[in-house]
Design an enzyme around this catalytic site. Structure first.
Site, PDB file in Angstrom:
ATOM      1  N   HIS B  86       0.941  -1.218  -0.063  1.00  0.00           N
ATOM      2  CA  HIS B  86       0.080   0.126  -0.135  1.00  0.00           C
ATOM      3  C   HIS B  86       0.729   1.152   0.126  1.00  0.00           C
ATOM      4  O   HIS B  86       1.772   1.295   0.746  1.00  0.00           O
ATOM      5  CB  HIS B  86      -0.961   0.003   1.266  1.00  0.00           C
ATOM      6  CG  HIS B  86      -0.395  -0.090   2.421  1.00  0.00           C
ATOM      7  ND1 HIS B  86      -0.238   1.404   3.404  1.00  0.00           N
ATOM      8  CD2 HIS B  86       0.171  -1.026   3.416  1.00  0.00           C
ATOM      9  CE1 HIS B  86       0.455   0.889   4.495  1.00  0.00           C
ATOM     10  NE2 HIS B  86       0.520  -0.487   4.538  1.00  0.00           N
ATOM     11  N   ASP B  88      -0.547   4.163   0.699  1.00  0.00           N
ATOM     12  CA  ASP B  88      -1.099   5.347   1.741  1.00  0.00           C
ATOM     13  C   ASP B  88      -0.399   5.274   2.941  1.00  0.00           C
ATOM     14  O   ASP B  88       0.326   3.931   3.208  1.00  0.00           O
ATOM     15  CB  ASP B  88      -2.495   5.149   1.858  1.00  0.00           C
ATOM     16  CG  ASP B  88      -3.045   3.762   2.346  1.00  0.00           C
ATOM     17  OD1 ASP B  88      -2.402   2.794   2.090  1.00  0.00           O
ATOM     18  OD2 ASP B  88      -3.887   4.016   3.216  1.00  0.00           O
ATOM     19  N   ASP B 119       6.199   1.577   6.449  1.00  0.00           N
ATOM     20  CA  ASP B 119       5.021   1.213   6.621  1.00  0.00           C
ATOM     21  C   ASP B 119       4.096   2.145   5.370  1.00  0.00           C
ATOM     22  O   ASP B 119       3.430   3.088   5.618  1.00  0.00           O
ATOM     23  CB  ASP B 119       4.212   1.193   8.029  1.00  0.00           C
ATOM     24  CG  ASP B 119       2.577   0.957   7.878  1.00  0.00           C
ATOM     25  OD1 ASP B 119       2.376   0.321   6.864  1.00  0.00           O
ATOM     26  OD2 ASP B 119       2.223   1.286   9.094  1.00  0.00           O
ATOM     27  N   GLU B 152      -5.003   1.098   2.618  1.00  0.00           N
ATOM     28  CA  GLU B 152      -4.796   0.203   3.965  1.00  0.00           C
ATOM     29  C   GLU B 152      -5.003   0.754   5.148  1.00  0.00           C
ATOM     30  O   GLU B 152      -5.546   0.111   6.046  1.00  0.00           O
ATOM     31  CB  GLU B 152      -3.433  -0.375   3.618  1.00  0.00           C
ATOM     32  CG  GLU B 152      -3.252  -1.787   4.022  1.00  0.00           C
ATOM     33  CD  GLU B 152      -2.568  -1.588   5.714  1.00  0.00           C
ATOM     34  OE1 GLU B 152      -2.532  -2.668   6.450  1.00  0.00           O
ATOM     35  OE2 GLU B 152      -2.221  -0.575   6.310  1.00  0.00           O
ATOM     36  N   GLU B 153      -4.612   2.046   5.289  1.00  0.00           N
ATOM     37  CA  GLU B 153      -4.602   2.515   6.447  1.00  0.00           C
ATOM     38  C   GLU B 153      -5.790   3.103   6.968  1.00  0.00           C
ATOM     39  O   GLU B 153      -6.050   3.347   8.363  1.00  0.00           O
ATOM     40  CB  GLU B 153      -3.734   3.664   6.608  1.00  0.00           C
ATOM     41  CG  GLU B 153      -1.993   3.178   6.370  1.00  0.00           C
ATOM     42  CD  GLU B 153      -1.461   2.652   7.519  1.00  0.00           C
ATOM     43  OE1 GLU B 153      -2.088   1.978   8.340  1.00  0.00           O
ATOM     44  OE2 GLU B 153      -0.284   2.245   7.464  1.00  0.00           O
ATOM     45  N   ASP B 179       4.963  -6.129   4.820  1.00  0.00           N
ATOM     46  CA  ASP B 179       4.308  -4.868   5.522  1.00  0.00           C
ATOM     47  C   ASP B 179       4.423  -5.641   7.226  1.00  0.00           C
ATOM     48  O   ASP B 179       3.558  -5.267   7.946  1.00  0.00           O
ATOM     49  CB  ASP B 179       2.737  -4.910   5.162  1.00  0.00           C
ATOM     50  CG  ASP B 179       2.377  -3.530   5.553  1.00  0.00           C
ATOM     51  OD1 ASP B 179       2.935  -2.749   5.822  1.00  0.00           O
ATOM     52  OD2 ASP B 179       1.025  -3.379   5.490  1.00  0.00           O
ATOM     53  N   HIS B 212     -21.186  25.974  32.284  1.00  0.00           N
ATOM     54  CA  HIS B 212     -20.155  26.596  33.388  1.00  0.00           C
ATOM     55  C   HIS B 212     -20.169  25.678  34.481  1.00  0.00           C
ATOM     56  O   HIS B 212     -20.825  25.164  35.054  1.00  0.00           O
ATOM     57  CB  HIS B 212     -20.702  27.902  33.913  1.00  0.00           C
ATOM     58  CG  HIS B 212     -19.948  28.609  34.738  1.00  0.00           C
ATOM     59  ND1 HIS B 212     -19.297  28.092  35.858  1.00  0.00           N
ATOM     60  CD2 HIS B 212     -19.183  29.726  34.759  1.00  0.00           C
ATOM     61  CE1 HIS B 212     -18.809  29.019  36.616  1.00  0.00           C
ATOM     62  NE2 HIS B 212     -18.403  30.132  35.784  1.00  0.00           N
ATOM     63  N   THR B 314     -13.135  26.670  32.921  1.00  0.00           N
ATOM     64  CA  THR B 314     -13.954  25.864  33.859  1.00  0.00           C
ATOM     65  C   THR B 314     -15.266  25.452  33.183  1.00  0.00           C
ATOM     66  O   THR B 314     -16.574  26.121  33.297  1.00  0.00           O
ATOM     67  CB  THR B 314     -14.402  26.840  35.060  1.00  0.00           C
ATOM     68  OG1 THR B 314     -14.650  27.993  34.510  1.00  0.00           O
ATOM     69  CG2 THR B 314     -13.110  26.971  36.097  1.00  0.00           C
ATOM     70  N   ARG B 327      -7.783  -5.861  18.976  1.00  0.00           N
ATOM     71  CA  ARG B 327      -7.044  -6.802  17.798  1.00  0.00           C
ATOM     72  C   ARG B 327      -7.435  -8.156  18.109  1.00  0.00           C
ATOM     73  O   ARG B 327      -7.634  -8.688  19.406  1.00  0.00           O
ATOM     74  CB  ARG B 327      -5.447  -6.641  18.301  1.00  0.00           C
ATOM     75  CG  ARG B 327      -4.773  -5.131  17.860  1.00  0.00           C
ATOM     76  CD  ARG B 327      -4.768  -4.899  16.460  1.00  0.00           C
ATOM     77  NE  ARG B 327      -4.332  -3.617  16.186  1.00  0.00           N
ATOM     78  CZ  ARG B 327      -3.950  -3.161  15.057  1.00  0.00           C
ATOM     79  NH1 ARG B 327      -4.065  -4.016  14.022  1.00  0.00           N
ATOM     80  NH2 ARG B 327      -3.539  -1.759  15.343  1.00  0.00           N
ATOM     81  N   HIS B 426       3.220   4.368  12.605  1.00  0.00           N
ATOM     82  CA  HIS B 426       1.849   5.160  13.085  1.00  0.00           C
ATOM     83  C   HIS B 426       2.341   5.924  14.103  1.00  0.00           C
ATOM     84  O   HIS B 426       1.479   6.811  14.914  1.00  0.00           O
ATOM     85  CB  HIS B 426       0.829   3.918  13.784  1.00  0.00           C
ATOM     86  CG  HIS B 426       0.436   2.965  12.737  1.00  0.00           C
ATOM     87  ND1 HIS B 426      -0.880   2.228  13.022  1.00  0.00           N
ATOM     88  CD2 HIS B 426       0.698   2.603  11.526  1.00  0.00           C
ATOM     89  CE1 HIS B 426      -1.301   1.713  11.860  1.00  0.00           C
ATOM     90  NE2 HIS B 426      -0.190   1.711  10.944  1.00  0.00           N
TER      91      HIS B 426
END
Lengths: 454, 454
Positions: B86, B88, B119, B152-153, B179, B212, B314, B327, B426
């Site tokens: 890739h 990108d 990457d 890909e990203e 990769d 506030h 505030t 993952r 990354h």
């Protein structure tokens, strides 16, 4: 007084336009990029005070933003009122949520939309126009001093030095502040207390660089996750604050005061509906009114870490941050609570991350005695112009300099606020009703009259 | 082969300079502002493939960013290798942590610092130069096809449509992907698996406007606090993920595989020292290597809400947001886990706030069989150029399209990655060692040789 009424009626459009001019100056004290705007705003305040009839007006430089001091002394033997206000305003972000430019005041449905419209340009400027009214109608019965600072929104870091160095200059019988709200124009109220403030910033550092969340995910403490766990630990299941010793110095409100608060006109359903929430939240065992008035609180003001842009990025960030503040009630000490907050976050740092924390500005809580001459004068003034008794209430916000004035000048503070809770202070679309602006200008001269006569 | 070695030695500076040119194009697929850069990068890839000896190269438009397809067919009866990569790259923020401009590649200590250096521009470009090497030395023994995409990203949202529509075009005997990373140049390894991915974004809304924090603090649920509580609930005290059903489909690694993993050269102390953390973190009962390889994980990728600027404000914010990803390992399904994550956050929304959640891209986990012809060819190639046996390892990252290729083209994927975990993928200061770049170009022709001979 008919003379006041006539003068104000004849000049009301000019009064409003002058306020709009003041609102066009982006006097954000927290942003270094607005430094020259701060100077321009102080200059504008000076000019307006001179035009309104002040004898002398001086701009005092400080290491931060300047303080504008002005006075009109009619007779040193008469009572003196010190008006405190601030010309600085809060930052404006998130800017995209404003319906109009925060520094291009827009009038809609009788309301002025602009940053600072209510907090505090619109409110301190009522005193400038009240001075003008009394001067031009030759009816001033008190000496009036003005102390309009430019650092209230960042905790007044330089005001103490100024006050301590100028006690004679600032000598007065009472401090009068318009920087608070009323329940409504139908239910006029006077704040008898403001909460104190502690404000810290927490930085959590995990790995020494941003990591790929696939390559390293699951193997290293994620600073966002760890920060979330720390924040989650600050309130228990009853929404009590868990920080050790946090409530130690709290003076509980009396049963009598709580009873009086419960009697004030107040509708929790309306309150929730106005905020668009299905359910209110807060410390168990207290009403909403009590939660914002007599109880200390802990709020997250900001959080950030990792990727916050468009789309997805699979990063395990090196750092995460939070801004956290507590509102304090008598007799909590800002310094002590700040210390407790800093220690708490450092002490609960999970293994695998390091936690740094530092303080932003703070301020002490303050209570005004309802039996004082000044409170009675304020109540009488409100009765004159609203035709109703003012309800004494505890305000939720903070005016950090109250404790300072009392300590250094030995005098009490009285709050005459004409804002509304719905004025979006510190939020997008801050507004101030033109009606309230004029009502304040109308009422303030009566305060001086009653205070002089008392 | 001496001819390869000679050719590469003579052209190595040009190879490097060509890569640097490619790295100068800010091809960030996640940012709409880089749309024209994406097109320019696709054009550059096309030109380089043609110069390297591809017969034809075509840029295929998609609803997102274009796909570059090229091929060199020497003999349809010979084995065909489909190279996937890739062009990108990930976004670059936080930009202030970069030591040099991410799109002005800087060489320091033999390393190329730039976004995409490893990457995946630096890695897929090794295949372009390997093709050139074999073409120019007349030693190509396989057909080679290139599919270099630009999304890909961001989860390859348009690749599936392309693959399904072009099965004949992409017909091959194996997919070869660079990769991933090796343990080190001294301990060459081959990834035998990549993890899958689920990625969601959560939006917590409290009051309908920023408030506030003094006036309203303590009376309304703070969306940051509520989001923190929700995040804190995702891991239990053993750092197991608490989302119901999260582990249901996990195929536990065998005792044999865990034993093999434990034998791989790996030092947890070095790992912690490299990351600058005093203690590693992760799911109890597993080693660091296992936590990133055979176990599913849940990471916070970003969080934001309220005031995040200079100084103190505030505010009690209306909204808070988080980006959260998991993952996945065999046989978890990205779709099912995404659904579980979305449901979990919606289901635990505390009263007083509303929670919206939506998904970003996902991808399925993938495993390569070590007894396949392609894996053996990769292992033999590495032995040729490193002089050592490659260690099979499970990678922590995700290459979402693996499952797609297997399903649609009916072929296996083999990973020959030449990166290092320390390449800051990354992250700020992404880098790729020039040594590794050249080592990849040197090794890849041997893969084709062994694959053709097998």
């Amino acid at each position: 007084m008919q003379a006041w009424k006539d003068y104000q009626e004849q000049n009301k459009e000019r009064f409003l336009n002058e306020l709009l001019d003041l609102l066009r100056i982006p006097s954000i004290s927290a942003k270094s990029e607005n430094k020259t705007d701060m100077v321009a705003c102080a200059e504008a305040v000076k000019q307006r005070l001179l035009e309104a009839g002040a004898d002398t007006v001086t701009i005092y430089e400080t290491p931060g933003h300047p303080i504008v001091y002005g006075e009109k002394i009619i007779d040193p033997s008469k009572p003196t009122v010190l008006v405190y206000g601030h010309y600085d305003v809060q930052p404006v972000d998130p800017l995209n949520l404003w319906h109009s430019d925060p520094f291009d005041p827009t009038i809609k449905d009788g309301k002025i939309y602009a940053r600072g419209a209510c907090d505090d340009k619109g409110q301190f400027y009522m005193h400038v126009k009240a001075l003008e009214t009394m001067v031009k109608t030759n009816s001033l019965t008190t000496n009036i001093k003005f102390c309009i600072e430019g650092e209230e929104e960042v905790g007044s870091p330089n005001l103490a030095t100024f006050v301590k160095a100028n006690k004679e200059l600032l000598k007065a019988d009472v401090v009068l502040i318009s920087d608070t709200a009323m329940i409504s124009m139908e239910n006029p109220s006077i704040d008898i207390g403001v909460r104190g403030l502690s404000y810290i910033e927490v930085e959590v550092t995990g790995p020494n660089r941003d990591l790929h969340s696939g390559v390293y995910g699951g193997a290293v403490a994620n600073p966002i996750t760890m920060l979330a766990k720390m924040i989650a630990s600050c309130h228990d299941e009853n929404n009590h604050i868990t920080i050790p010793g946090f409530y130690d110095d709290v003076v509980e409100a009396t049963a009598e005061e709580r009873k009086m608060m419960a009697a004030a006109p107040y509708d929790e359903n309306e309150y929730a509906a106005d905020l668009g929430v299905d359910k209110l939240w807060g410390e168990n065992g207290f009403t909403t009114n009590e939660r914002t008035g007599i109880r200390p609180t802990l709020e997250l003001n900001g959080i950030w870490g990792g990727y916050t842009g468009e789309g997805a990025k699979t990063v395990l960030p090196s750092k995460a941050f939070a801004k956290i503040s507590a509102r304090l009630v008598p007799n909590q000490s800002s310094e002590k609570i700040t210390e407790k907050l800093l220690n708490y976050f450092k002490s609960i740092a999970p293994a695998g991350v390091t936690v740094n924390a530092h303080e932003h500005h703070g301020g002490e809580p303050y209570m005004t005695p309802v039996d004082s001459k000044a409170y009675k004068a304020a109540a009488a003034a409100i009765k004159d112009t609203f035709g109703k008794e003012a309800i004494p209430v505890r305000g939720g916000g903070s005016i950090p300099i109250c404790a300072l004035f009392e300590k250094e000048l030995g005098i009490k503070i009285v709050f005459m606020g004409f804002g509304l809770d719905s004025d979006n202070l510190h939020s997008p679309n801050e507004k101030y009703d033109i009606f309230n602006f004029y009502k304040g200008i109308e009422t303030i001269p009566y305060f001086h009259k009653h205070f002089a006569e008392a």
